[in-house]
Write a protein that holds these residues in place. Structure first.
Motif, PDB file in Angstrom:
ATOM      1  N   THR A  78     -13.338 -40.856  -8.438  1.00 39.00           N
ATOM      2  CA  THR A  78     -12.063 -41.546  -8.658  1.00 39.00           C
ATOM      3  C   THR A  78     -12.010 -42.331  -9.948  1.00 39.00           C
ATOM      4  O   THR A  78     -11.187 -43.224 -10.097  1.00 39.00           O
ATOM      5  N   ALA A  79     -12.856 -42.008 -10.923  1.00 39.46           N
ATOM      6  CA  ALA A  79     -12.838 -42.749 -12.183  1.00 39.46           C
ATOM      7  C   ALA A  79     -11.840 -42.186 -13.180  1.00 39.46           C
ATOM      8  O   ALA A  79     -11.078 -42.923 -13.779  1.00 39.46           O
ATOM      9  N   GLY A  80     -11.836 -40.889 -13.429  1.00 39.81           N
ATOM     10  CA  GLY A  80     -10.842 -40.308 -14.326  1.00 39.81           C
ATOM     11  C   GLY A  80     -11.260 -40.131 -15.760  1.00 39.81           C
ATOM     12  O   GLY A  80     -10.508 -39.570 -16.549  1.00 39.81           O
ATOM     13  N   PHE A  81     -12.443 -40.627 -16.154  1.00 39.83           N
ATOM     14  CA  PHE A  81     -12.946 -40.306 -17.489  1.00 39.83           C
ATOM     15  C   PHE A  81     -13.414 -38.851 -17.501  1.00 39.83           C
ATOM     16  O   PHE A  81     -13.819 -38.317 -16.469  1.00 39.83           O
ATOM     17  N   ASN A  82     -13.384 -38.237 -18.667  1.00 41.08           N
ATOM     18  CA  ASN A  82     -13.915 -36.875 -18.756  1.00 41.08           C
ATOM     19  C   ASN A  82     -14.602 -36.666 -20.094  1.00 41.08           C
ATOM     20  O   ASN A  82     -14.166 -37.168 -21.125  1.00 41.08           O
ATOM     21  N   MET A  83     -15.713 -35.944 -20.049  1.00 39.48           N
ATOM     22  CA  MET A  83     -16.426 -35.548 -21.262  1.00 39.48           C
ATOM     23  C   MET A  83     -16.129 -34.108 -21.634  1.00 39.48           C
ATOM     24  O   MET A  83     -16.312 -33.711 -22.782  1.00 39.48           O
ATOM     25  N   LEU A  84     -15.692 -33.313 -20.676  1.00 38.13           N
ATOM     26  CA  LEU A  84     -15.398 -31.906 -20.909  1.00 38.13           C
ATOM     27  C   LEU A  84     -13.888 -31.718 -20.990  1.00 38.13           C
ATOM     28  O   LEU A  84     -13.137 -32.336 -20.225  1.00 38.13           O
ATOM     29  N   PRO A  85     -13.394 -30.881 -21.903  1.00 35.46           N
ATOM     30  CA  PRO A  85     -11.948 -30.631 -21.987  1.00 35.46           C
ATOM     31  C   PRO A  85     -11.449 -30.007 -20.686  1.00 35.46           C
ATOM     32  O   PRO A  85     -11.877 -28.915 -20.307  1.00 35.46           O
ATOM     33  N   MET A  86     -10.550 -30.696 -20.010  1.00 32.79           N
ATOM     34  CA  MET A  86     -10.137 -30.291 -18.663  1.00 32.79           C
ATOM     35  C   MET A  86      -9.445 -28.927 -18.647  1.00 32.79           C
ATOM     36  O   MET A  86      -9.613 -28.154 -17.707  1.00 32.79           O
ATOM     37  N   ALA A  87      -8.685 -28.622 -19.673  1.00 33.14           N
ATOM     38  CA  ALA A  87      -7.935 -27.363 -19.690  1.00 33.14           C
ATOM     39  C   ALA A  87      -8.834 -26.149 -19.854  1.00 33.14           C
ATOM     40  O   ALA A  87      -8.390 -25.012 -19.642  1.00 33.14           O
ATOM     41  N   GLU A  88     -10.103 -26.366 -20.226  1.00 32.95           N
ATOM     42  CA  GLU A  88     -11.016 -25.252 -20.478  1.00 32.95           C
ATOM     43  C   GLU A  88     -11.986 -25.002 -19.329  1.00 32.95           C
ATOM     44  O   GLU A  88     -12.862 -24.143 -19.434  1.00 32.95           O
ATOM     45  N   LEU A  89     -11.873 -25.725 -18.247  1.00 33.37           N
ATOM     46  CA  LEU A  89     -12.814 -25.587 -17.136  1.00 33.37           C
ATOM     47  C   LEU A  89     -12.634 -24.255 -16.410  1.00 33.37           C
ATOM     48  O   LEU A  89     -11.520 -23.713 -16.332  1.00 33.37           O
ATOM     49  N   THR A  90     -13.724 -23.730 -15.873  1.00 30.09           N
ATOM     50  CA  THR A  90     -13.643 -22.499 -15.079  1.00 30.09           C
ATOM     51  C   THR A  90     -13.066 -22.804 -13.701  1.00 30.09           C
ATOM     52  O   THR A  90     -12.995 -23.960 -13.275  1.00 30.09           O
ATOM     53  N   ASN A  91     -12.678 -21.747 -12.993  1.00 25.25           N
ATOM     54  CA  ASN A  91     -12.071 -21.927 -11.669  1.00 25.25           C
ATOM     55  C   ASN A  91     -13.031 -22.607 -10.691  1.00 25.25           C
ATOM     56  O   ASN A  91     -12.613 -23.414  -9.853  1.00 25.25           O
ATOM     57  N   LEU A  92     -14.318 -22.279 -10.775  1.00 28.02           N
ATOM     58  CA  LEU A  92     -15.302 -22.897  -9.874  1.00 28.02           C
ATOM     59  C   LEU A  92     -15.355 -24.402 -10.086  1.00 28.02           C
ATOM     60  O   LEU A  92     -15.376 -25.181  -9.120  1.00 28.02           O
TER      61      LEU A  92
END
Length: 474
Positions: A305-319
């Motif tokens: 529930t934090a919401g920070f991200n290091m990886l670009p969210m739009a590029e994530l795989t389906n898994l």
């Protein structure tokens, strides 16, 4: 002269036991219950935050924030979510950012905790009714020791935030050559945002959130540590503190359940993210081996529930997207700054399924019996949460028109007060914004608490016990 009697032997003047009692004429209005006070308290803070963020002084020169966007941002901050329709650093002035920081702190600690601290500072006595409200807010089993717990919550929060702010300030100043003043400002903001599981950041939209620090072990440990600490819950932190001071102290079932479930979710989440993204050139694929593992760990932490991200969210795989949705729905633990249905709820549901399959008459966890009412509450919470997510998702698909995957992700993120998004938040229609901000509010207050707050009738003693009859299941 004999008084007439009804057919069941009661006199005509006797009240019918099945008749719902009515409030006498002229009686004072019924006081709101603790759940209603909590719900109204959060709503009041959101309104104040909206008014402050609607001021021109809260905007960067040349920028303008609509009332709906101000309401959305205030709701996201108070509900410690982190979903934003505009980039925080590029849209809001220093004053606006400080307003958001204050809303995060109030929302993370809770309205009643902040009110109690203020009352203690001015020397006001805390009444028993107020202790009951604090008990409801912090998810405790008894109103005893509430003032002491509030002071502990404030002390622990300040300690974690000061430690995190100091470490981030020094690291950004020394390792990234950020000017000390700016490093200190960002250090404080991100430490408060991380410990309260808010996910607001002060970086520009070219590389938002913590993407520029992908796989950085120091940022992962400091920010990730703050997220986990805030998500464990103050009850568990207090129990761990007693354990450190007194070696013979045995951790409660609640604390052991939270710690084990948290460890399992982090381990499984890290493994699934690593498997899903290992060869993805847009995420982990371009990082060195050690940074891959750190980035995978951080992505398993942040859906708590934090919401920070290091990886670009739009590029994530389906898994990875599916793994993130599941982790967001579960969330953190009770009596903390996290959202979701909580780790203990999931643990109780799994234990109930196991007991049912094995044919056990009692629910036993770690050599302790769990009351059937607690298991029923966990099931009710999970069903209400799933129903809320499903209903809002249908509304979003009807009025907003985004893809199913992105819509489900957005709704679960709002309910779990996470703040991660696949990129559709700035593109939401006015109706979509309203649906998401209402979902954030319901997720922060809690679907079960909100259901109680919306229920006017209190619990009434059962005057009849009906015959039992079995129903086929499965």
């Amino acid at each position: 002269m004999d008084r007439p009697t009804a057919g069941d032997g009661r006199t005509a003047a006797d009240p019918d036991p099945l008749q719902r009692p009515t409030r006498p004429s002229g009686a004072p209005p019924r006081e709101p219950n603790p759940a209603q006070i909590l719900a109204l308290g959060f709503a009041g803070v959101i309104v104040v935050g909206t008014l402050l963020l609607s001021l021109s002084a809260a905007w960067e020169p040349g920028r303008r924030v609509s009332y709906l966007d101000a309401l959305f941002t205030a709701t996201s901050a108070v509900c410690v979510t982190g979903l934003v329709v505009t980039n925080t650093a590029e849209t809001f002035s220093t004053f606006g950012e400080l307003v958001i920081l204050g809303l995060i702190q109030v929302g993370g600690l809770g309205v009643m905790t902040m009110s109690t601290l203020f009352a203690l500072l001015v020397g006001k006595r805390i009444t028993f009714r107020e202790r009951l409200i604090i008990q409801e807010a912090l998810g405790q089993l008894s109103p005893a020791g509430m003032v002491r717990l509030v002071l502990y919550v404030a002390t622990v929060t300040l300690a974690f935030e000061l430690l995190g702010a100091t470490l981030l300030t020094l690291y950004w100043w020394l390792a990234y050559d950020v000017p000390f003043g700016l490093a200190a400002y960002r250090g404080v903001f991100h430490a408060v945002s991380a410990f309260n599981n808010a996910g607001f950041d002060l970086f520009d939209s070219r590389r938002p959130s913590l993407e520029r620090f992908a796989g950085d072990p120091v940022i992962t440990l400091v920010v990730g540590g703050l997220i986990v600490a805030g998500g464990l819950g103050f009850t568990v932190l207090a129990d761990l503190g007693r354990r450190l001071r007194h070696r013979r102290h045995r951790l409660s079932l609640h604390s052991r359940l939270v710690l084990v479930t948290t460890a399992v979710l982090l381990a499984v989440g890290t493994g699934l993210v690593a498997v899903g993204e290992w060869s993805n050139p847009a995420t982990l694929g371009s990082l060195p081996l050690d940074r891959k593992l750190w980035a995978a760990l951080f992505h398993a932490i942040t859906p708590r529930t934090a919401g920070f991200n290091m990886l670009p969210m739009a590029e994530l795989t389906n898994l990875t997207v599916l793994t993130t949705i599941l982790l967001m729905f579960i969330g953190g633990s009770p009596a903390g700054t996290a959202g979701g249905i909580k780790t203990t709820t999931v643990a109780l549901l799994v234990a109930t399924v196991r007991a049912t399959v094995r044919g056990d008459d009692e629910l036993v966890l770690m050599e302790r019996r769990v009351p059937a009412l607690v298991a029923a509450k966990a099931l009710a919470l999970a069903v209400l949460a799933a129903g809320l997510v499903l209903a809002v998702t249908m509304g979003m698909l009807l009025w907003d028109g985004h893809a199913l995957e992105a819509t489900v992700f957005e709704v679960v993120s709002a309910f779990g007060t996470v703040g991660l998004s696949l990129g559709i938040t700035p593109e939401l229609t006015p109706v979509g914004k309203v649906l998401i901000l209402l979902t954030m509010y319901a997720g922060r207050v809690g679907p079960l608490t909100l259901a109680v707050a919306l229920t006017r009738r209190g619990r009434r003693p059962r005057v009849l016990r009906y015959p039992e009859e079995r129903v086929l299941v499965g």
